[in-house]
Scaffold this motif. Sequence first.
Motif, PDB file in Angstrom:
ATOM      1  N   VAL A 258      55.440  70.648   9.501  1.00 19.71           N
ATOM      2  CA  VAL A 258      54.343  70.544  10.460  1.00 19.71           C
ATOM      3  C   VAL A 258      53.263  69.644   9.879  1.00 19.71           C
ATOM      4  CG1 VAL A 258      52.583  71.788  11.757  1.00 19.71           C
ATOM      5  CG2 VAL A 258      54.807  72.841  11.355  1.00 19.71           C
ATOM      6  N   LEU A 259      52.865  68.633  10.626  1.00 22.65           N
ATOM      7  CA  LEU A 259      51.852  67.697  10.140  1.00 22.65           C
ATOM      8  C   LEU A 259      50.469  68.092  10.647  1.00 22.65           C
ATOM      9  CD1 LEU A 259      51.241  65.148   8.552  1.00 22.65           C
ATOM     10  CD2 LEU A 259      51.634  63.821  10.648  1.00 22.65           C
ATOM     11  N   VAL A 260      49.550  68.273   9.707  1.00 22.27           N
ATOM     12  CA  VAL A 260      48.164  68.631  10.041  1.00 22.27           C
ATOM     13  C   VAL A 260      47.320  67.377  10.197  1.00 22.27           C
ATOM     14  CG1 VAL A 260      46.123  69.898   9.272  1.00 22.27           C
ATOM     15  CG2 VAL A 260      48.407  70.815   8.809  1.00 22.27           C
ATOM     16  N   VAL A 277      53.254  62.369  13.726  1.00 22.89           N
ATOM     17  CA  VAL A 277      51.806  62.218  13.838  1.00 22.89           C
ATOM     18  C   VAL A 277      51.229  63.628  13.883  1.00 22.89           C
ATOM     19  CG1 VAL A 277      51.988  60.012  15.038  1.00 22.89           C
ATOM     20  CG2 VAL A 277      51.900  62.134  16.366  1.00 22.89           C
ATOM     21  N   PRO A 278      49.920  63.782  13.657  1.00 22.79           N
ATOM     22  CA  PRO A 278      49.338  65.129  13.645  1.00 22.79           C
ATOM     23  C   PRO A 278      49.687  65.946  14.890  1.00 22.79           C
ATOM     24  CG  PRO A 278      47.771  63.565  12.777  1.00 22.79           C
ATOM     25  CD  PRO A 278      48.931  62.760  13.281  1.00 22.79           C
ATOM     26  N   ASN A 279      49.874  67.249  14.668  1.00 17.33           N
ATOM     27  CA  ASN A 279      50.220  68.217  15.717  1.00 17.33           C
ATOM     28  C   ASN A 279      51.671  68.092  16.181  1.00 17.33           C
ATOM     29  OD1 ASN A 279      47.527  69.296  15.837  1.00 17.33           O
ATOM     30  ND2 ASN A 279      46.956  67.450  16.975  1.00 17.33           N
ATOM     31  N   GLN A 280      52.511  67.565  15.321  1.00 18.65           N
ATOM     32  CA  GLN A 280      53.940  67.533  15.605  1.00 18.65           C
ATOM     33  C   GLN A 280      54.694  68.313  14.531  1.00 18.65           C
ATOM     34  OE1 GLN A 280      55.107  63.358  15.935  1.00 18.65           O
ATOM     35  NE2 GLN A 280      54.999  63.497  18.177  1.00 18.65           N
ATOM     36  N   ILE A 281      55.868  68.827  14.929  1.00 20.07           N
ATOM     37  CA  ILE A 281      56.731  69.561  14.010  1.00 20.07           C
ATOM     38  C   ILE A 281      58.113  68.936  14.025  1.00 20.07           C
ATOM     39  CG2 ILE A 281      57.366  71.253  15.790  1.00 20.07           C
ATOM     40  CD1 ILE A 281      57.620  73.333  13.573  1.00 20.07           C
ATOM     41  N   ALA A 282      58.675  68.738  12.848  1.00 16.14           N
ATOM     42  CA  ALA A 282      60.053  68.280  12.719  1.00 16.14           C
ATOM     43  C   ALA A 282      60.899  69.491  12.328  1.00 16.14           C
ATOM     44  CB  ALA A 282      60.164  67.195  11.666  1.00 16.14           C
ATOM     45  N   THR A 283      61.944  69.758  13.100  1.00 15.79           N
ATOM     46  CA  THR A 283      62.805  70.914  12.858  1.00 15.79           C
ATOM     47  C   THR A 283      64.209  70.450  12.532  1.00 15.79           C
ATOM     48  OG1 THR A 283      61.520  72.289  14.388  1.00 15.79           O
ATOM     49  CG2 THR A 283      63.741  73.040  13.832  1.00 15.79           C
ATOM     50  N   TYR A 284      64.712  70.921  11.389  1.00 11.86           N
ATOM     51  CA  TYR A 284      66.082  70.597  10.985  1.00 11.86           C
ATOM     52  C   TYR A 284      66.929  71.851  11.129  1.00 11.86           C
ATOM     53  CZ  TYR A 284      70.134  69.299   8.161  1.00 11.86           C
ATOM     54  OH  TYR A 284      71.401  69.040   7.736  1.00 11.86           O
ATOM     55  N   ASN A 285      68.041  71.722  11.878  1.00 10.34           N
ATOM     56  CA  ASN A 285      68.959  72.830  12.106  1.00 10.34           C
ATOM     57  C   ASN A 285      70.114  72.722  11.105  1.00 10.34           C
ATOM     58  OD1 ASN A 285      71.219  74.398  13.204  1.00 10.34           O
ATOM     59  ND2 ASN A 285      69.948  74.607  15.044  1.00 10.34           N
ATOM     60  N   ARG A 286      70.216  73.745  10.244  1.00 11.84           N
ATOM     61  CA  ARG A 286      71.259  73.698   9.215  1.00 11.84           C
ATOM     62  C   ARG A 286      72.664  73.654   9.818  1.00 11.84           C
ATOM     63  NH1 ARG A 286      69.271  75.144   4.056  1.00 11.84           N
ATOM     64  NH2 ARG A 286      67.259  76.232   4.074  1.00 11.84           N
ATOM     65  N   LEU A 291      67.995  66.820  13.555  1.00 10.87           N
ATOM     66  CA  LEU A 291      66.562  66.770  13.275  1.00 10.87           C
ATOM     67  C   LEU A 291      65.831  66.420  14.565  1.00 10.87           C
ATOM     68  CD1 LEU A 291      64.374  66.848  11.001  1.00 10.87           C
ATOM     69  CD2 LEU A 291      64.696  64.366  10.790  1.00 10.87           C
ATOM     70  N   SER A 292      64.905  67.307  15.000  1.00 11.30           N
ATOM     71  CA  SER A 292      64.187  67.080  16.253  1.00 11.30           C
ATOM     72  C   SER A 292      62.679  67.166  16.018  1.00 11.30           C
ATOM     73  CB  SER A 292      64.601  68.115  17.302  1.00 11.30           C
ATOM     74  OG  SER A 292      64.321  69.430  16.850  1.00 11.30           O
ATOM     75  N   VAL A 293      61.913  66.594  16.958  1.00 13.64           N
ATOM     76  CA  VAL A 293      60.448  66.563  16.835  1.00 13.64           C
ATOM     77  C   VAL A 293      59.822  67.081  18.122  1.00 13.64           C
ATOM     78  CG1 VAL A 293      58.421  65.092  16.542  1.00 13.64           C
ATOM     79  CG2 VAL A 293      60.496  64.627  15.223  1.00 13.64           C
ATOM     80  N   GLN A 294      58.777  67.913  17.980  1.00 12.04           N
ATOM     81  CA  GLN A 294      58.070  68.465  19.137  1.00 12.04           C
ATOM     82  C   GLN A 294      56.563  68.506  18.874  1.00 12.04           C
ATOM     83  OE1 GLN A 294      60.308  72.250  19.154  1.00 12.04           O
ATOM     84  NE2 GLN A 294      60.732  71.827  21.308  1.00 12.04           N
ATOM     85  N   GLN A 295      55.792  68.579  19.962  1.00  9.85           N
ATOM     86  CA  GLN A 295      54.349  68.826  19.866  1.00  9.85           C
ATOM     87  C   GLN A 295      54.134  70.330  19.682  1.00  9.85           C
ATOM     88  OE1 GLN A 295      53.213  65.191  19.740  1.00  9.85           O
ATOM     89  NE2 GLN A 295      51.528  66.578  20.234  1.00  9.85           N
ATOM     90  N   VAL A 296      53.186  70.714  18.843  1.00 11.44           N
ATOM     91  CA  VAL A 296      52.921  72.133  18.600  1.00 11.44           C
ATOM     92  C   VAL A 296      51.434  72.369  18.414  1.00 11.44           C
ATOM     93  CG1 VAL A 296      55.154  72.636  17.529  1.00 11.44           C
ATOM     94  CG2 VAL A 296      53.246  71.840  16.109  1.00 11.44           C
ATOM     95  N   THR A 297      51.068  73.649  18.431  1.00  7.90           N
ATOM     96  CA  THR A 297      49.730  74.067  18.007  1.00  7.90           C
ATOM     97  C   THR A 297      49.824  74.364  16.512  1.00  7.90           C
ATOM     98  OG1 THR A 297      49.275  75.041  20.177  1.00  7.90           O
ATOM     99  CG2 THR A 297      47.882  75.755  18.325  1.00  7.90           C
TER     100      THR A 297
END
Length: 394
Positions: A258-260, A277-286, A291-297
Amino acid sequence: MHTDIEKIYLKVIQNHPLTFEERRLLVKKLRDDPGLKPFLLHLKDIHHEATALKTSDLDEKKALLALKQRMKPEPKKALRIRPWMRYAAILTGILITGYSWYLFHHTTESNTPKITLQLEDGSVRELDESTVNIITGNNGRAIVSQKKNTLHYDYVSQPGETPVLHNVLNVPKAKTFQLILSDGTRILLNSGSRIRYPEAFHPGEKRIVQLLDGEAYFSVRHDSLSPFIVRTGKIDVKVLGTEFNISAYTEDSLLHTVLVSGGVKVRSEGGTVRELVPNQIATYNRASEQLSVQQVTVTDHIAWVDGKMRFVDKPFGDILKTIERSYDVKIINRNKKLQHARFYGDFDIHKESVDDVLKVFATGRPFSYERNGNVITILPDADKKEHETLLPMP
């Protein structure tokens, strides 16, 4: 102004938590005062009167005055229940509870996993979070200074200097710990985490650390000539200077970055690269190796930094893993219908016990559990009517 011991008495009366040093002073006071024990026994006999009073109704001055009056020598006489003794009874009852609590934790403290630092030579140092000292190697060389819950490395290596020496910091469950690396980068490690890093970075070269297990919050010192890289085995995160959080517990199926602030590049084991970029999360599924990217809080993902557990539409099975790490307990879930139920919740680890947390979840979807020491078993609940009520955000 109250004395230190009086402040401790007031904290006990008001049910405020005591520090280790305050508990030590309290126990010493109980031991040093030979007349306190019989007085406590007398008050124990009349303690039933005090149970009718609420601690919120206590008058601090009256309670302290009662204690001071008790400290003055008095001729032996028949015990009479004076008005102030009702306050003293409450004080004493809480003192006894606090003393028992201290003895329990003091005797079990030696069995509690310690924060450890493994040096390059393989030797291991146990870290006491209450101390300030210099940690040295077997050869007497000063390696790092410890200031309570922080290790501070300040050695600056010279170009071409070899070899690079590494340390491994291990933080057990129910604890957090902070590192300040030689370049000024700050790393806060969450419970159940391990990280490997050099004692010093070479100027102009890549700054590489390995998050072997767990979760860490990074505040990286900017250096355009020396990129900072965090390796987890499945993903690498490359930065120049920024703040971000990586969750890479080996028992979890998903790894999160998660990028702050600032910017990072996340590279998966298969070579996929995503820029955040800030407020995004990169999720890696084992499992899928995707590898995917989403907007988050962001605050939902870094609440642990402030001693909180925050769950947003989270499966109960994942929630239990977080609870286990945060409170150093083992939870066996025999209620399979709960495993994939999703919940919301926000808890303060320092103020709410594991029982408090489980009871709150049980109000959203009823279940019962048994506890034996640090092993908690959630019981089958097949006969109870299922419903989909989720906990509201506090």
